[in-house]
Design a protein around this motif. Structure first.
Motif, short mmCIF file in Angstrom:
data_model
loop_
_atom_site.label_atom_id
_atom_site.label_comp_id
_atom_site.label_asym_id
_atom_site.label_seq_id
_atom_site.Cartn_x
_atom_site.Cartn_y
_atom_site.Cartn_z
N MET A 83 32.73 46.86 51.40
CA MET A 83 32.31 46.15 50.18
C MET A 83 33.37 46.25 49.07
N ILE A 84 33.97 47.44 48.93
CA ILE A 84 35.01 47.62 47.91
C ILE A 84 36.21 46.74 48.23
N LEU A 85 36.64 46.78 49.51
CA LEU A 85 37.82 45.99 49.90
C LEU A 85 37.53 44.50 49.78
N GLN A 86 36.32 44.08 50.14
CA GLN A 86 35.96 42.66 50.03
C GLN A 86 36.01 42.21 48.57
N ALA A 87 35.44 43.04 47.67
CA ALA A 87 35.43 42.67 46.26
C ALA A 87 36.84 42.60 45.69
N LEU A 88 37.69 43.56 46.09
CA LEU A 88 39.06 43.55 45.58
C LEU A 88 39.85 42.38 46.14
N ASP A 89 39.64 42.07 47.44
CA ASP A 89 40.34 40.93 48.03
C ASP A 89 39.93 39.63 47.34
N ALA A 90 38.64 39.49 47.01
CA ALA A 90 38.18 38.30 46.30
C ALA A 90 38.78 38.25 44.89
N TYR A 91 38.93 39.42 44.27
CA TYR A 91 39.54 39.46 42.93
C TYR A 91 41.00 39.02 43.00
N TYR A 92 41.69 39.39 44.09
CA TYR A 92 43.08 38.94 44.23
C TYR A 92 43.15 37.41 44.30
N GLN A 93 42.20 36.81 45.02
CA GLN A 93 42.20 35.35 45.11
C GLN A 93 42.01 34.73 43.72
N ARG A 94 41.17 35.38 42.90
CA ARG A 94 40.98 34.88 41.52
C ARG A 94 42.28 35.03 40.72
N LEU A 95 42.97 36.16 40.89
CA LEU A 95 44.23 36.37 40.17
C LEU A 95 45.30 35.39 40.65
N ALA A 96 45.34 35.16 41.97
CA ALA A 96 46.37 34.28 42.51
C ALA A 96 46.19 32.85 42.02
N ASP A 97 44.94 32.46 41.72
CA ASP A 97 44.69 31.11 41.23
C ASP A 97 44.98 30.96 39.74
N ASP A 98 45.25 32.08 39.06
CA ASP A 98 45.51 32.05 37.62
C ASP A 98 46.99 32.33 37.37
N PRO A 99 47.81 31.34 37.02
CA PRO A 99 49.24 31.57 36.82
C PRO A 99 49.56 32.59 35.73
N SER A 100 48.67 32.74 34.75
CA SER A 100 48.93 33.68 33.66
C SER A 100 48.86 35.14 34.10
N GLU A 101 48.23 35.43 35.23
CA GLU A 101 48.09 36.82 35.67
C GLU A 101 49.37 37.35 36.31
N ASN A 102 50.21 36.47 36.85
CA ASN A 102 51.52 36.88 37.35
C ASN A 102 51.43 37.97 38.42
N VAL A 103 50.65 37.73 39.47
CA VAL A 103 50.54 38.70 40.57
C VAL A 103 51.46 38.25 41.70
N PRO A 104 51.98 39.17 42.51
CA PRO A 104 52.92 38.79 43.57
C PRO A 104 52.24 38.07 44.72
N ARG A 105 53.05 37.27 45.45
CA ARG A 105 52.57 36.65 46.66
C ARG A 105 52.69 37.63 47.82
N GLN A 106 52.07 37.28 48.95
CA GLN A 106 52.13 38.18 50.10
C GLN A 106 53.56 38.38 50.54
N GLY A 107 53.90 39.62 50.80
CA GLY A 107 55.27 39.94 51.20
C GLY A 107 56.12 40.42 50.03
N TYR A 108 55.52 40.44 48.84
CA TYR A 108 56.26 40.88 47.65
C TYR A 108 55.42 41.93 46.93
N SER A 109 56.07 42.72 46.12
CA SER A 109 55.36 43.71 45.31
C SER A 109 56.14 43.94 44.03
N ARG A 110 55.46 44.54 43.06
CA ARG A 110 56.10 44.87 41.79
C ARG A 110 56.70 46.27 41.90
N GLU A 111 58.01 46.37 41.78
CA GLU A 111 58.71 47.65 41.94
C GLU A 111 59.59 47.94 40.72
N LYS A 112 59.90 49.21 40.54
CA LYS A 112 60.71 49.64 39.40
C LYS A 112 62.20 49.51 39.76
#
Length: 594
Positions: A1-30
């Motif tokens: 349930m936790i993973l499902q809710a978080l995965d659905a939240y990612y889809q919401r973030l990915a549909d919002d350009p202002s959230e600036n989340v990475p695409r699959q295969g990328y991550s935010r690194e220092k």
């Protein structure tokens, strides 16, 4: 349930350009530095990407190619077109030259294997790596930046004249996506999150941002011992999650936990995040409810706690919404009341994360329960600075020794959170904690009284039912409440007789009076006769004593924990009534002949 809710939240973030989340295969690194190279591979400059944060320089966070797995093993694979100087330049400060050379060769081999499509950026990197001599790293880098500052940190490539980085060029992205697809886990299975047949991930990416966890991150899903496995499965194949779902839930959770996130709060030892199925104002309100609380109400001059109100009316809007929630109404600002709302509390546990609590409800129910909580703890404030809508942090800090966040009881914070969001009675440990703190520092503050009121209001009803009021209840015959009132009156009589006294009977006798009244009150009443005779208006205290003690024939030998809680409430209400009357007297009109 936790993973499902978080995965659905990612889809919401990915549909919002202002959230600036990475695409699959990328991550935010220092990333610390950028190597600026010419088209022939010549190193032209080293850009320092670090940002000044207070007295420190912190690395810049960039989206870079990342396989999503935690790098481990004796021959860890290199990152694609970025890495630390051990991989990119073949030199660092770890003191393992043979291992570092292997890393550099692996990094160079990976880049040289990229098909040549004529891209200027990739051609420049190939030329740079082909000509690079690791043993001359210090000599070549030093003219641009001190080698000691650069060695060991993450670097990326930038083509001279370009604003972006080489790993962001279309040709580099295409090459990475082809390489990433080749390295996909070959084992197929049904994903527990999506229910579809897909490639199953053996190791999940680390979750970063949970206080107390390892700085490199910790795992939310992990099987690192044979005792945890079954059916011959290895590691996370025991909990099959597809690559896409793994990327989605880890990206969403890391986004919620990132520095500066207004969806992350620290409650005790639990790092708490919250989100809704659809955008809602309640997400912002939860931040206020869990953290420092809304701004205090402005006075008639439009100032709040001495500061000018300059938030464009936001404080008034928040206050109006909170008042509506406390009155049991659903403010229109909260949007769809049926949208799901999630609250997740995480705590560190060695190299993994433990789930302290996970509450799932709807926006409407959460708003109603938070409003019910504010209604249940509503009590008379002693000072205008006392918050009318206290946050979780403000309430919990009242239970911590020395009022330090680190001293907040860890289990109590989660239990109280679950009680509020679930609409349940507050935990009994809350009553024990409040009584313990009051006996330790002899202070019955507004927020401690509010928590006591909430505890008794929500307590299961039975033969010992006690209705708790917002202000003083002179008609209450509860023995604990009445003795608390009596103790406040005795203290006031002492202060009237000895104005400016440093320590009152509260400092010496509160604990004994609230636990063993028979051992203390006869002595205090005898002492009060001296105070009444000495004070200018002692007859007023004498009258109050008579009113409270009417029908009280004897003092009980002991008070239960619940009665001690009511003692504290009676003391708080009676003190407020006494001092409010004194304030009214002070504001009385001055006689004309003075």
């Amino acid at each position: 349930m936790i993973l499902q809710a978080l995965d659905a939240y990612y889809q919401r973030l990915a549909d919002d350009p202002s959230e600036n989340v990475p695409r699959q295969g990328y991550s935010r690194e220092k990333i610390h530095f950028a190597l600026v190279i010419g088209q022939d591979g010549t190193l032209l400059d080293v850009h320092d990407l670090r940002i000044q944060d207070g007295k420190k320089l912190v690395p810049k966070e960039l989206f870079v190619p990342h396989p999503g797995k935690k790098r481990a093993g004796t021959n860890p694979p290199p990152n694609f077109l970025w890495d630390n100087t051990g991989y990119v330049l073949g030199s660092d400060t770890k003191g393992k030259p043979d291992h570092t050379r292997k890393c550099f060769l692996a990094f160079r081999r990976q880049v040289l294997a990229i098909p040549d499509d004529g891209d200027a950026g990739l051609t420049a990197v190939r030329a740079f790596l082909s000509a690079w001599q690791p043993e001359r790293a210090s000599e070549v880098i030093s003219p641009f930046l001190p080698w000691d500052e650069v060695a060991g940190w993450n670097v990326v490539f930038r083509l001279d004249g370009d604003m972006g980085y080489i790993h962001d060029r279309p040709a580099a992205r295409a090459a990475w996506e082809a390489l990433h697809g080749q390295s996909a886990d070959a084992e197929q299975g049904f994903c527990l999150v999506t229910g579809r047949l897909a490639s199953i991930v053996r190791l999940h990416p680390a979750i970063k941002g949970v206080r107390g966890a390892q700085s490199s991150g910790a795992a939310l899903v992990s099987f690192n011992l044979d005792a945890f496995t079954s059916y011959g499965k290895e590691q996370n194949h025991n909990a099959p999650v597809s690559e896409a779902a793994t990327f989605g839930y880890t990206t969403a959770l890391n986004h919620l936990l990132r520095a500066g996130s207004n969806r992350r709060m620290q409650i005790g030892d639990a790092t708490t995040v919250f989100w809704s199925e659809r955008p809602s104002v309640l997400e912002d309100l939860m931040g206020l409810f869990l953290d420092k609380g809304p701004a205090p109400a402005p006075d008639e001059a439009g100032h709040a706690d001495g500061q000018a109100a300059d938030d464009g009316g936001l404080a008034q809007v928040v206050r109006r919404v909170l008042e509506a929630m406390r009155e049991g109404r659903m403010p229109k600002e909260l949007g769809d009341p049926d949208a799901r709302f999630y609250v997740l509390g995480l705590a560190p546990n060695a190299a993994r994360l433990s789930v302290r609590f996970f509450e799932v409800s709807t926006t409407g129910k959460i708003a109603a329960r938070v409003g019910s909580h504010f209604r249940d703890i509503q009590t008379e404030r002693r000072h205008p600075r006392d918050p009318e809508f206290p946050s979780m942090w403000q309430l919990l800090i009242e239970l911590a020794p020395l009022r330090k966040s680190d001293n907040i009881p860890p289990t109590l914070s989660g239990a109280l959170m679950r009680a509020i969001l679930g609409g349940h009675p507050y935990p009994r440990s809350l009553l024990t904690a409040i009584i313990g703190r009051i006996r330790a520092d002899h202070e019955v503050s507004c927020l401690r009284a509010a928590l006591l009121k909430g505890y008794f209001t929500r307590a299961p009803k039975g033969d010992n039912t006690w209705e708790v009021g917002v202000t003083l209840d002179p008609a209450s015959t509860d023995i604990g409440y009445r003795l608390g009132r009596l103790f406040a009156i005795l203290e006031k009589a002492q202060q009237d007789a000895l104005p400016g006294i440093n320590a009152t009977i509260r400092d010496r006798f509160y604990g004994a009076a609230s636990a063993t009244p028979r051992a203390v009150f006869p002595r205090l009443i005898h002492l009060a006769q001296f105070h009444i005779s000495k004070a200018e208006y002692g007859y007023i205290s004498d009258k109050r004593l008579g009113e409270v003690m009417e029908g009280l024939n004897d003092f009980p030998a002991h008070l239960t924990m619940e009665q001690q809680g009511r003692f504290a409430l009676g003391y708080y209400h009676q003190r407020n009534a006494l001092w409010r009357k004194a304030d009214t007297t002070a504001q009385a009109p001055v006689p004309a002949n003075d």
